[in-house]
Design an enzyme around this catalytic site. Structure first.
Site, mmCIF file in Angstrom:
data_model
loop_
_atom_site.group_PDB
_atom_site.id
_atom_site.type_symbol
_atom_site.label_atom_id
_atom_site.label_comp_id
_atom_site.label_asym_id
_atom_site.label_seq_id
_atom_site.Cartn_x
_atom_site.Cartn_y
_atom_site.Cartn_z
ATOM 1 N N HIS A 239 9.444 -10.790 9.228
ATOM 2 C CA HIS A 239 8.414 -11.489 8.452
ATOM 3 C C HIS A 239 8.923 -12.912 8.218
ATOM 4 O O HIS A 239 10.117 -13.117 7.986
ATOM 5 C CB HIS A 239 8.236 -10.844 7.075
ATOM 6 C CG HIS A 239 7.273 -9.711 7.014
ATOM 7 N ND1 HIS A 239 7.454 -8.623 6.176
ATOM 8 C CD2 HIS A 239 6.078 -9.494 7.649
ATOM 9 C CE1 HIS A 239 6.431 -7.787 6.311
ATOM 10 N NE2 HIS A 239 5.586 -8.290 7.190
ATOM 11 N N CYS B 230 9.448 -10.415 -1.281
ATOM 12 C CA CYS B 230 8.585 -9.341 -0.775
ATOM 13 C C CYS B 230 7.913 -8.587 -1.916
ATOM 14 O O CYS B 230 6.824 -8.046 -1.751
ATOM 15 C CB CYS B 230 9.389 -8.327 0.032
ATOM 16 S SG CYS B 230 10.207 -9.014 1.461
HETATM 17 N N1 ARG Z 1 9.465 -1.835 4.663
HETATM 18 C C1 ARG Z 1 8.577 -2.953 4.567
HETATM 19 C C2 ARG Z 1 8.023 -3.291 5.930
HETATM 20 O O1 ARG Z 1 8.768 -3.221 6.888
HETATM 21 C C3 ARG Z 1 9.270 -4.134 3.978
HETATM 22 C C4 ARG Z 1 8.369 -5.296 3.705
HETATM 23 C C5 ARG Z 1 9.077 -6.495 3.205
HETATM 24 N N2 ARG Z 1 8.176 -7.490 2.817
HETATM 25 C C6 ARG Z 1 8.250 -8.793 3.111
HETATM 26 N N3 ARG Z 1 7.405 -9.603 2.541
HETATM 27 N N4 ARG Z 1 9.084 -9.236 4.014
HETATM 28 O O2 ARG Z 1 6.882 -3.609 6.099
#
Ligand code: ARG
Length: 280
Positions: free
Chosen positions: A179, A273
């Site tokens: 991300h 996140c």
């Molecule tokens: N386990 C989640 C996923 O892989 C973690 C999300 C983390 N969020 C972020 N904004 N990077 O989607």
């Protein structure tokens, strides 16, 4: 304040503005599936500790004077604590998310329902996959838009049209930084911190020319998700495990506010996140 006064570089006094965040208590948090390289279902997660760490993140925002609203957790959606992925809100317009993986798909409707109930009149269900502020980072008048792992490049035009902002497409290359908010931290309306190695050479060039004064993070800072940080113009809430990045940020006149989010890290996320900014 001391960091500003003692900094060897002459930097302007940084000014915080009051923010409005949406968070979700990690009531059902778990690592039960693998959709990013941080997730290992065989490594135990201490949910009570996750809840305490999350409570202290929330208390940190309240202490800094911000508003925090809460989204009700839903059983069976263990990643729901990562609210940043559920929407992107600019000027009161809510662009909903569409998740890449089926395991998280149900979170999108919960977010849209929350915004509708809260009185937001423009809540848009998107056509293409976008994982909210995970990949769409508002910096002043523009939106930095990640792609490569989660958000569909076609979602960029859709987001630009819905949000009425210029989007800057950026391509991520390292699966650990799946991300955009794991590779770029927005410190204020004109300042970012970032990890160049997480991007294609072309995207590195775009960021270098747009943000010549950016804080460059080290691979070690990024490897503890140090860049998964939340800025209010003055304070930068970031993982306690990234002291070098905190020092680099302090050198620019920001006030680092370290928080321990060891349990959320096991799902591949940090403070950012777990924090969706509501821009009204
Ligand atoms: N386990 C989640 C996923 O892989 C973690 C999300 C983390 N969020 C972020 N904004 N990077 O989607």
């Amino acid at each position: 304040m001391t960091s500003v006064l003692t900094s060897p570089n002459r930097v302007a006094e940084r000014v915080a503005t009051r923010r409005h965040y949406l968070m979700c208590r990690p009531e059902y948090f778990a690592v039960e599936y693998v959709i990013n390289p941080w997730m290992h279902p065989d490594v135990p997660v201490d949910r009570d500790l996750a809840i305490r760490q999350w409570e202290s993140l929330r208390a940190t925002y309240l202490r800094l004077g911000h508003r925090v609203d809460l989204l009700d957790p839903v059983p069976g959606l263990p990643d729901m604590v990562y609210t940043a992925n559920g929407a992107t809100v600019v000027g009161g317009t809510v662009l909903g998310a569409r998740f890449r993986h089926a395991e998280r798909a149900g979170e999108a409707a919960a977010h849209r329902a929350w915004f509708t109930a809260a009185g937001f009149s423009r809540v848009v269900e998107p056509r293409f996959v976008n994982e909210g502020e995970g990949d769409l980072l508002v910096v002043g008048d523009v939106v930095l838009a990640g792609t490569g792992f989660r958000t569909d490049p076609r979602a960029h035009d859709e987001a630009a049209a819905v949000l009425g902002r210029t989007l800057v497409p950026l391509e991520l290359v390292d699966p650990r930084y799946y991300h955009l908010d794991t590779a770029v931290a927005v410190l204020d309306d004109t300042t970012i911190a970032w990890l160049p190695e997480a991007f294609t050479p072309a995207s590195q060039q775009v960021l270098r020319s747009r943000f010549p004064d950016a804080v460059v993070a080290s691979p070690d800072d990024a490897a503890v998700l140090g860049l998964n940080a939340v800025g209010d113009g003055r304070h930068v809430v970031l993982p306690a495990q990234a002291p070098a990045l905190a020092a680099a940020i302090a050198d620019r006149g920001f006030v680092p506010v370290p928080v321990d989010v060891s349990e959320l890290l096991k799902g591949g996320g940090g403070p950012k996140c777990a924090t969706l900014e509501v821009r009204t």
